[in-house]
Scaffold this motif. Structure first.
Motif, short mmCIF file in Angstrom:
data_model
loop_
_atom_site.label_atom_id
_atom_site.label_comp_id
_atom_site.label_asym_id
_atom_site.label_seq_id
_atom_site.Cartn_x
_atom_site.Cartn_y
_atom_site.Cartn_z
N LEU A 19 -6.81 -0.84 -4.20
CA LEU A 19 -7.58 0.39 -4.33
C LEU A 19 -7.04 1.49 -3.41
O LEU A 19 -6.86 2.63 -3.83
N ALA A 20 -6.74 1.13 -2.17
CA ALA A 20 -6.18 2.12 -1.24
C ALA A 20 -4.80 2.58 -1.70
O ALA A 20 -4.44 3.76 -1.54
N MET A 58 3.04 8.04 -0.26
CA MET A 58 1.59 8.03 -0.08
C MET A 58 0.98 6.70 -0.54
O MET A 58 0.03 6.21 0.07
N ALA A 59 1.51 6.12 -1.61
CA ALA A 59 1.03 4.82 -2.05
C ALA A 59 1.30 3.76 -0.99
O ALA A 59 0.46 2.89 -0.73
N VAL A 64 -0.55 0.11 3.32
CA VAL A 64 -0.50 -0.31 4.72
C VAL A 64 -1.88 -0.16 5.37
O VAL A 64 -2.33 -1.04 6.10
N PHE A 65 -2.55 0.95 5.07
CA PHE A 65 -3.90 1.15 5.62
C PHE A 65 -4.85 0.07 5.13
O PHE A 65 -5.56 -0.56 5.93
N GLY A 66 -4.89 -0.15 3.83
CA GLY A 66 -5.83 -1.14 3.27
C GLY A 66 -5.57 -2.54 3.79
O GLY A 66 -6.50 -3.26 4.17
N LEU A 67 -4.29 -2.93 3.86
CA LEU A 67 -3.96 -4.28 4.29
C LEU A 67 -4.22 -4.47 5.78
O LEU A 67 -4.82 -5.46 6.20
N SER A 68 -3.79 -3.51 6.61
CA SER A 68 -3.97 -3.69 8.05
C SER A 68 -5.44 -3.59 8.45
O SER A 68 -5.87 -4.28 9.38
N THR A 69 -6.21 -2.78 7.77
CA THR A 69 -7.65 -2.70 8.06
C THR A 69 -8.32 -4.03 7.73
O THR A 69 -9.11 -4.55 8.54
N CYS A 70 -8.01 -4.56 6.59
CA CYS A 70 -8.64 -5.81 6.17
C CYS A 70 -8.19 -6.98 7.05
O CYS A 70 -9.01 -7.80 7.48
N LEU A 71 -6.90 -7.04 7.35
CA LEU A 71 -6.42 -8.14 8.18
C LEU A 71 -6.93 -8.06 9.60
O LEU A 71 -7.23 -9.08 10.22
#
Length: 136
Positions: A19-20, A58-59, A64-71
């Motif tokens: 989604l991010a 941008m994708a 990177v934002f979505g994965l690092s936030t979740c991890l």
């Protein structure tokens, strides 16, 4: 980003990252359209390269934002902490610095994206609104 805030943090990492990534790609396309209109590339091929490079960048930042936030929510075992969003924003900013080949860009983007993301998380938790009539 409907759906991103649904469910507990630190779970469904692939869906949140996807989604991010989509939101980042859409923002990249919009930014590329403005850039192409304002800077007028020399040929259609140059315009296509600009649109592709901006959208992919941008994708990537979104992923990177979505994965690092979740991890970070999983590793730290504190899913609702705004620090997870700061870490995700900072990681995305660091990737932008690598893309720009600039330590200064990476550092300022890390701080800017991290603080903005943490404030978004705090605002979401506390019910802040950016639009609409004021609550009296």
């Amino acid at each position: 980003m409907a759906g991103y805030w649904d469910g507990p943090e630190g779970e469904q990492c692939p869906q949140r990252t996807w989604l991010a990534t989509r939101v980042g790609a859409a923002a990249g396309l919009v930014g590329a359209a403005y850039r192409i209109i304002l800077l007028r590339p020399g040929s259609a091929l140059a315009a296509l390269q600009t649109a592709a490079a901006d959208s992919v960048t941008m994708a990537t930042l979104g992923a990177v934002f979505g994965l690092s936030t979740c991890l970070s929510a999983q590793v730290r075992e504190e899913p609702e902490d705004p620090l997870n969003y700061f870490i995700g924003g900072c990681a995305a900013g660091a990737v932008l610095g690598v893309r720009a080949h600039s330590y200064f860009t990476g550092t300022t983007a890390c701080l800017g994206f991290g603080i903005t993301a943490a404030l978004m998380k705090i605002g979401n938790k506390e019910g802040w609104r950016l639009t609409g009539p004021p609550k009296l």
